[in-house]
Structure formats: C-alpha cells, structure tokens
Design an enzyme around this catalytic site. Structure first.
Site, PDB file in Angstrom:
ATOM      1  N   TYR A   3       0.795  -1.234   0.000  1.00  0.00           N
ATOM      2  CA  TYR A   3       0.000   0.000   0.000  1.00  0.00           C
ATOM      3  C   TYR A   3       0.830   1.289   0.000  1.00  0.00           C
ATOM      4  O   TYR A   3       0.273   2.387   0.076  1.00  0.00           O
ATOM      5  CB  TYR A   3      -1.013  -0.029   1.154  1.00  0.00           C
ATOM      6  CG  TYR A   3      -1.989  -1.166   0.986  1.00  0.00           C
ATOM      7  CD1 TYR A   3      -3.130  -1.020   0.199  1.00  0.00           C
ATOM      8  CD2 TYR A   3      -1.736  -2.422   1.542  1.00  0.00           C
ATOM      9  CE1 TYR A   3      -4.006  -2.077  -0.005  1.00  0.00           C
ATOM     10  CE2 TYR A   3      -2.613  -3.481   1.349  1.00  0.00           C
ATOM     11  CZ  TYR A   3      -3.739  -3.300   0.571  1.00  0.00           C
ATOM     12  OH  TYR A   3      -4.602  -4.352   0.358  1.00  0.00           O
ATOM     13  N   ASP A  37      -2.889 -14.794  -3.711  1.00  0.00           N
ATOM     14  CA  ASP A  37      -3.840 -13.766  -4.132  1.00  0.00           C
ATOM     15  C   ASP A  37      -4.554 -14.141  -5.445  1.00  0.00           C
ATOM     16  O   ASP A  37      -4.067 -14.974  -6.206  1.00  0.00           O
ATOM     17  CB  ASP A  37      -3.076 -12.447  -4.307  1.00  0.00           C
ATOM     18  CG  ASP A  37      -3.962 -11.227  -4.076  1.00  0.00           C
ATOM     19  OD1 ASP A  37      -5.185 -11.385  -3.949  1.00  0.00           O
ATOM     20  OD2 ASP A  37      -3.403 -10.111  -4.024  1.00  0.00           O
ATOM     21  N   ASP A  94      -9.643  -3.992  -0.362  1.00  0.00           N
ATOM     22  CA  ASP A  94      -8.394  -3.281  -0.057  1.00  0.00           C
ATOM     23  C   ASP A  94      -8.665  -1.946   0.631  1.00  0.00           C
ATOM     24  O   ASP A  94      -9.600  -1.222   0.263  1.00  0.00           O
ATOM     25  CB  ASP A  94      -7.629  -2.977  -1.352  1.00  0.00           C
ATOM     26  CG  ASP A  94      -6.968  -4.203  -1.941  1.00  0.00           C
ATOM     27  OD1 ASP A  94      -7.382  -5.327  -1.607  1.00  0.00           O
ATOM     28  OD2 ASP A  94      -6.042  -4.025  -2.749  1.00  0.00           O
ATOM     29  N   CYS A 132      -6.187 -14.697  -0.256  1.00  0.00           N
ATOM     30  CA  CYS A 132      -6.608 -13.344  -0.604  1.00  0.00           C
ATOM     31  C   CYS A 132      -7.347 -13.446  -1.941  1.00  0.00           C
ATOM     32  O   CYS A 132      -6.987 -14.269  -2.784  1.00  0.00           O
ATOM     33  CB  CYS A 132      -5.386 -12.433  -0.716  1.00  0.00           C
ATOM     34  SG  CYS A 132      -5.790 -10.678  -0.862  1.00  0.00           S
ATOM     35  N   ARG A 172      -7.814 -12.937   4.007  1.00  0.00           N
ATOM     36  CA  ARG A 172      -8.309 -11.554   3.904  1.00  0.00           C
ATOM     37  C   ARG A 172      -9.825 -11.622   3.873  1.00  0.00           C
ATOM     38  O   ARG A 172     -10.398 -12.452   3.173  1.00  0.00           O
ATOM     39  CB  ARG A 172      -7.784 -10.921   2.622  1.00  0.00           C
ATOM     40  CG  ARG A 172      -6.619 -10.016   2.805  1.00  0.00           C
ATOM     41  CD  ARG A 172      -6.938  -8.687   3.456  1.00  0.00           C
ATOM     42  NE  ARG A 172      -7.647  -7.864   2.469  1.00  0.00           N
ATOM     43  CZ  ARG A 172      -7.056  -7.376   1.380  1.00  0.00           C
ATOM     44  NH1 ARG A 172      -5.766  -7.548   1.182  1.00  0.00           N
ATOM     45  NH2 ARG A 172      -7.759  -6.676   0.518  1.00  0.00           N
ATOM     46  N   ASP A 188       5.261  -7.842  -1.378  1.00  0.00           N
ATOM     47  CA  ASP A 188       4.009  -8.026  -2.129  1.00  0.00           C
ATOM     48  C   ASP A 188       4.299  -8.007  -3.635  1.00  0.00           C
ATOM     49  O   ASP A 188       5.449  -8.077  -4.076  1.00  0.00           O
ATOM     50  CB  ASP A 188       2.986  -6.942  -1.712  1.00  0.00           C
ATOM     51  CG  ASP A 188       1.549  -7.447  -1.759  1.00  0.00           C
ATOM     52  OD1 ASP A 188       0.961  -7.482  -2.853  1.00  0.00           O
ATOM     53  OD2 ASP A 188       1.017  -7.805  -0.687  1.00  0.00           O
ATOM     54  N   ASP A 189       3.244  -7.924  -4.413  1.00  0.00           N
ATOM     55  CA  ASP A 189       3.297  -7.857  -5.874  1.00  0.00           C
ATOM     56  C   ASP A 189       4.373  -6.868  -6.342  1.00  0.00           C
ATOM     57  O   ASP A 189       4.419  -5.738  -5.854  1.00  0.00           O
ATOM     58  CB  ASP A 189       1.891  -7.399  -6.319  1.00  0.00           C
ATOM     59  CG  ASP A 189       1.710  -7.373  -7.816  1.00  0.00           C
ATOM     60  OD1 ASP A 189       2.638  -7.736  -8.550  1.00  0.00           O
ATOM     61  OD2 ASP A 189       0.600  -6.970  -8.242  1.00  0.00           O
ATOM     62  N   LYS A 223       1.354 -15.155   0.865  1.00  0.00           N
ATOM     63  CA  LYS A 223       0.062 -14.507   0.602  1.00  0.00           C
ATOM     64  C   LYS A 223      -0.366 -14.939  -0.792  1.00  0.00           C
ATOM     65  O   LYS A 223       0.276 -14.601  -1.788  1.00  0.00           O
ATOM     66  CB  LYS A 223       0.221 -12.984   0.684  1.00  0.00           C
ATOM     67  CG  LYS A 223      -1.034 -12.183   0.321  1.00  0.00           C
ATOM     68  CD  LYS A 223      -0.803 -10.690   0.529  1.00  0.00           C
ATOM     69  CE  LYS A 223      -1.960  -9.820   0.079  1.00  0.00           C
ATOM     70  NZ  LYS A 223      -1.671  -8.367   0.252  1.00  0.00           N
TER      71      LYS A 223
HETATM   72  C1  9PG Z   1      -1.422  -6.800  -5.377  1.00  0.00           C
HETATM   73  C2  9PG Z   1      -2.646  -6.504  -4.552  1.00  0.00           C
HETATM   74  C3  9PG Z   1      -2.379  -6.567  -3.037  1.00  0.00           C
HETATM   75  C4  9PG Z   1      -3.687  -6.442  -2.276  1.00  0.00           C
HETATM   76  C5  9PG Z   1      -4.661  -7.489  -2.757  1.00  0.00           C
HETATM   77  C6  9PG Z   1      -4.885  -7.348  -4.258  1.00  0.00           C
HETATM   78  O1  9PG Z   1     -10.913  -5.669  -7.468  1.00  0.00           O
HETATM   79  N1  9PG Z   1      -9.801  -5.268  -7.825  1.00  0.00           N
HETATM   80  O2  9PG Z   1      -9.652  -4.641  -8.898  1.00  0.00           O
HETATM   81  C7  9PG Z   1      -8.677  -5.499  -7.004  1.00  0.00           C
HETATM   82  C8  9PG Z   1      -7.398  -5.222  -7.456  1.00  0.00           C
HETATM   83  C9  9PG Z   1      -6.305  -5.456  -6.637  1.00  0.00           C
HETATM   84  C10 9PG Z   1      -6.506  -5.943  -5.371  1.00  0.00           C
HETATM   85  C11 9PG Z   1      -7.768  -6.207  -4.920  1.00  0.00           C
HETATM   86  C12 9PG Z   1      -8.861  -5.997  -5.731  1.00  0.00           C
HETATM   87  O3  9PG Z   1      -5.439  -6.083  -4.533  1.00  0.00           O
HETATM   88  O4  9PG Z   1      -5.874  -7.419  -2.082  1.00  0.00           O
HETATM   89  O5  9PG Z   1      -3.463  -6.583  -0.883  1.00  0.00           O
HETATM   90  O6  9PG Z   1      -1.734  -7.779  -2.689  1.00  0.00           O
HETATM   91  O7  9PG Z   1      -3.639  -7.465  -4.925  1.00  0.00           O
HETATM   92  O8  9PG Z   1      -1.697  -6.731  -6.729  1.00  0.00           O
END
Ligand code: 9PG
Length: 596
Positions: A223, A371, A432, A413, A428, A252-253, A369
């Site tokens: 973040y 995702d 976010d 996640c 999770r 993270d990513d 994590k």
């Molecule tokens: C990394 C992120 C972080 C984050 C995760 C996730 O709905 N959406 O468009 C959407 C996009 C990204 C997202 C969640 C929802 O974030 O929750 O903590 O790890 O991926 O890309």
C-alpha cells in the site's frame, strides 16, 4: 415447505427417512434433521449429466415487515452487509458483466430480478426489535461445492432457496454426490451474531479449520509502493524495521519476473528470492512473499511452455481460446493486461503448483500470501469436468499446501472463503484499504460494485460484519493499517477509527507505510492496536471473539465489541469513539477516547 420442479411439499411430506425426488435422470434425496437437512444428488440415467445447481426452497412464513438479509460475499473482497428485500438490488442486476460477477459470486450469471443473494451462510429477520426473530440458514462446508442462499418472492410470498452450486460439474451415469448439510436455526433477531458464531463453530469443526497460528504483526510492501516496489525500497524499510515490533516482513506484488514466473525476480530486484529471504530472515523476522498462483500472464515463461495448462474459454461446447480470468494492465503480459487462469484440475498443474510452493519455501519464505485465487472458479473448459468450481479452487490450494508443508503460514486473498477451510491459516476478509475513507459514488467503475473498490470504509464494514469468522475458520486479515499522515486523504480521526477496528477485531495487524515517513504518533497507534489486538485475539482463542452487536440493524453496522473494548463509529465519516473496559490495566488512554 419445499418446492421441487414446481411441485410444493409440506414439511410432513419430507419427514421420516429421506425422501427422493426425480428431476429427469437426476435424483435428489433430502433427509430432514432437527436443525436443517442432509441431502445428496444422483444420476439414475444412462449418460453423463452436467448439473449447474440444485436447491431446496423454503417459504418464509409470517414475515411481519420487510425481510432483511445478512449478505455474505463470495470471496475476500466481496462486500458483506445487510440488504432489505424489495429495497436493495443484487449488484449483478445493475452490472450485467459476467467477467466481474464471476469474481464476486459463486454463480457468475445474474441474479433473478428482485432477488438478494448471500454465500455460504445467511441470517434473515423481519425486524430488529426485542420481539423479532431471526433464522440462520448455512451450509456446513464449502469444500465440495459452493452454497448460495437466494431470498426472493413468489406468488405466495417470500421464499428462501438453499442452492448447492455445482457449476455444471459432470455426474456420470450411476454417480452420486453427497452435498454439504444445511443448518437452519432460529433465535431472537438481536442474537443474530450469536447464531453466526454457532454456525462458524460448527463449520470450523467440520472443516478441520487451522486456527492455531499466533497473533500476527507485520509489514507489507503493497500500500505504499504498489507494482513499482524495488529491492531498495524493501532494504530501506528493513533497515528501519529494527525499531518496530514486526514478526513478519512481506514482499508483495512487484518482485516477480512475470505473473506466473514466481521463482525469478525482475530488473528492480537484482537479488534472487533466496537472497531476499536471507536479508529479511537475518534480522530475525519471518520472510513473507506474495503470489497469484493460479494466474499466468500470456507472455510468461510458464504460459509459453505449457499452453495446455491453461483453462479454456468454452461456451456451449464452443472453444474460443485460453480463459481470461483477470485484467490488470500494470502487469503487462502481452494482451492488454488480461491474465489467463491455470487449470487446477490438470495433474501437471497440481504438480507445478506443489513444486513452486516447495521452491519458495525452500528459498526461505515460510509465509505466503496467495492472491487472486478465485481464478479457477470461473466457468470454462477444464481437463476434469467432474470437479465443481469449489473443488477446482480447493485442488489448487491443496497442491500448494502439499508443496509448502504443514508449517508454512498460508494467507488466502481474493479467495472464495468457503472453499479453503482447513488448508489456509488466515484469509483476507474485506476489500483493499486506501489512503481515503469513503468513495464518491461517481467513482464507481462497474455499476453495482462500488463496494469492491479500494477504500478504508469498505474494509471497515467487512471487518465488522465478518468478525465472527476469526479463529473459528482461520485468522482474519482485515487488511493493512493506514498509519501515514503525509500524502493521505484519511483524516487522523479516520485512520484511528480503522486502527481501532483492526485492534478490537483481534485480526492480523499489518503496517504498509514507508517507515521513514512515520513519526511517534504512528508508532503509538500501532502499539495501541497491538495491545487491543492481543487482548481481543486471546479472547477469540477462548471462544469469545469480537462481535458486531448491530449487525442486522443498519446496511453498514457501526459497532464492534470484544474484550479489548467497544468501538462505535460512523461508517460515513469515519469518526468514532472507543470505550475500553472499565479499570482495565494498561488501558492506553483512560476509559474513553474521542475519535475526533
Ligand atoms: C497486489 C494486490 C495486493 C492487495 C490485494 C490485491 O478488485 N480489484 O480490482 C482489485 C485489485 C487489486 C486488489 C484487490 C482488488 O489487490 O488485495 O493486498 O496484494 O492485490 O496486486
């Protein structure tokens, strides 16, 4: 009362030892129990059948007012709050975008007009007064298939449909499938949270929930740095972390060579995974790593070498290429940001996932994590068509658990929550956070789905409405704290409200700010969250976790209470008050702290 293929049955028709209903070649057996029913589905025909869903429909008798429904979302990011029949609308009816509906509902098709949906469990009530009653309807599990509760109206009145969603899974001639038992219990409306706690206790027991991990305090890169994170950013924060009480330090990513190529780092990360893990581990912290294990970029190494590992886009038997399961332009990938979904029913994919998990753990990351894990749930062509969407998701997680070993901490996640009980240590449970409290409705990207977009108010609501899941089905991850005071649209009061919600919930306490920007106030707030969180979590371990007492009262509740304190907030403004238990030793700032 039950309704099968248009024929209605009274409870007396169903009593006794199981009753069988024919629906063409498909036979449904329903056995009433004191607190719900057991059921199974069989194929008595000569050929394979594909079953999208089967349901038992109950008439909701004697509703005295508009029926309100606790609507549990499908996966981590899906909004969870209360809707009112006749007033609220299922978001799919506004969106009509199957691509996004697939991400936030078990069934990616639109709801019926006027219908409200909840996944896995619901509570219905016709009022909130002391004399009003509530009924809980919930599936005991979600490993074998999803369970959707649909509230609607028919010519006779209000009905609730308990639907086993099999997602067109094939059942061979002579095959039989036991469905997850459905639990139905009643109580006073004001005790709705207690009904959900009892359901979660049972679902956790049945599913062998992993709830033994210690309270988690950590740092996560997302973040502050998002996709552009560099090894230098990680190193700079690691160098400052000595002064912070983090157990986990999670990348993270942004480190990966490509979505799907998890074992290689990109140009911004000159070191390899083992060296990165070592740099974190040598400071005494647990190295954590993010992966989106079921997604592959079209131009990734894995997708180019193994095109047959990718699920197919298939409608009515017509194949039109690889199945796209997510879209995120910053990931590149060669097709305008569209990502493909791995076919987790393919034995080689299972082997691949197992090997990747083993390799990252071997490189030094015992905290993963995982995702965007809804991916294998999308409608499509899969090598083994007998698996339900739930089983496809679970097969992927099971492979990762096998490869990662029993001691690795797995955090789900973007995960269909019901499908992974017993495989993950934490999930999770909300959308976010962002350095903003609420979003202006004009910023809605897809009609109906504003609540899925990053905003701290959205995470706040789910932290309250899903608090009862914590330590019953896994550890709750409410998402990261927002401690920064620069470059943020959050007022200090709103940042404190969010921090207090995380603390009172007893869930994971993660920081995701550039540590060089944080001063003593931020540090004091984290310390307060940890005190609150440890108390609330200890009570949750003892079976008395955080509770949302006004769960059914408003569309978005305002209260969260645990042994650590009672938080009352205005979900629209983010202003709040925290009441600590009277005379509690170590109460940080006296009995009452105004949040503004
Ligand atoms: C990394 C992120 C972080 C984050 C995760 C996730 O709905 N959406 O468009 C959407 C996009 C990204 C997202 C969640 C929802 O974030 O929750 O903590 O790890 O991926 O890309």
């Amino acid at each position: 009362m039950a309704d099968v293929d248009g024929t209605r049955y009274e409870r007396s028709d169903l009593e006794g030892s199981g009753r069988t209903f024919g629906l063409g070649p498909v036979e449904l057996t329903v056995e009433l129990q004191d607190t719900g029913f057991d059921w199974s589905v069989a194929n008595r025909g000569d050929g394979t059948v594909r079953i999208r869903s089967v349901a038992v429909v109950y008439a909701v008798a004697g509703a005295r007012g508009p029926v309100r429904m606790f609507r549990n979302g499908y996966q981590s990011w899906s909004p969870t709050s209360v809707g009112v029949l006749g007033l609220d609308v299922d978001p799919s009816l506004r969106a009509d975008l199957p691509f996004l509906q697939a991400v936030h509902h078990a069934d990616q098709r639109r709801a019926r007009p006027g219908e409200l949906r909840s996944e896995w469990v619901t509570v219905l009530a016709d009022g909130w007064g002391p004399d009003d009653s509530a009924v809980l309807v919930g599936f005991n599990g979600g490993a074998g298939h999803d369970g959707t509760l649909r509230l609607g109206t028919n010519a006779l009145g209000v009905e609730v449909r308990a639907e086993a969603f099999l997602g067109d899974a094939e059942l061979p001639a002579g095959g039989q499938r036991t469905l997850h038992p459905v639990m139905i219990t009643e109580g006073p409306a004001v005790d709705a949270p207690r009904l959900l706690e009892r359901w979660a206790d049972r679902a956790g027991r049945v599913g062998g929930a992993r709830v033994g991990s210690p309270f988690q305090v950590g740092w996560c890169s997302w973040y502050q740095y998002f996709h552009d994170v560099t090894e230098a950013d990680i190193a700079a924060n690691l160098a400052l972390a000595d002064r912070w009480p983090f157990d986990v330090f999670q990348i993270d990513d942004g480190y990966q060579a490509a979505i799907g190529d998890w074992l290689d780092t990109n140009d911004r990360f000159p070191s390899d995974l083992a060296a990165l893990a070592d740099s974190i581990g040598s400071t005494g912290r647990t190295p954590g790593l993010w992966l989106a294990p079921f997604l592959v970029a079209p131009d990734s190494e894995v997708a180019r070498r193994h095109p047959d590992w990718i699920a197919r886009h298939r409608v009515d038997g017509v194949d039109s290429g690889p199945l796209r399961t997510w879209w995120n332009p910053p990931w590149g990938g060669g097709e305008d940001g569209f990502m493909y979904g791995l076919d987790t029913t393919h034995p080689e994919v299972a082997g691949h996932l197992e090997a990747v998990a083993a390799a990252v753990v071997e490189a030094g990351f015992p905290y993963l994590k995982l995702d965007f894990t809804f991916s294998p749930s999308l409608d499509g062509g899969y090598v083994d068509p007998s698996l339900t969407p739930a089983e496809r998701v679970r097969a992927g997680f099971a492979a990762i658990r096998r490869g990662a070993g029993d001691d690795t901490f797995l955090l789900g996640c973007g995960v269909p929550l019901a499908n992974v009980v017993g495989l993950v240590d934490a999930n999770r449970i909300g959308p976010d956070v962002a350095p903003v409290w609420a979003l202006d409705p004009s910023r809605e990207i897809v009609a109906g789905y504003l609540g899925t977009q990053p905003a701290t108010a959205h995470a706040f609501t789910n932290t309250l409405t899903r608090s009862f899941l914590h330590r019953r089905l896994w550890l709750n991850d409410p998402d990261c704290l927002m401690l920064r005071t620069e470059d943020t649209g959050l007022t200090p009061a709103a940042a404190r409200t969010w921090a207090h919600a995380v603390g009172v919930s007893g869930g994971m306490a993660l920081v995701s700010d550039d540590l060089s920007l944080l001063g003593p106030d931020a540090r004091a707030l984290l310390d307060e969250v940890i005190v609150l969180g440890r108390e609330a979590d200890a009570d949750a371990i003892g079976g008395e976790g955080a509770r949302c007492p006004d769960l059914l009262e408003h569309a978005a509740p305002r209260m969260l209470a645990s042994g650590a304190g009672s938080l009352v907030a205005d979900p629209h403004t983010g202003l709040s008050r925290l009441l600590r238990p009277g005379g509690h030793p170590g109460a940080p700032h006296g009995e009452e702290r105004p949040g503004h």
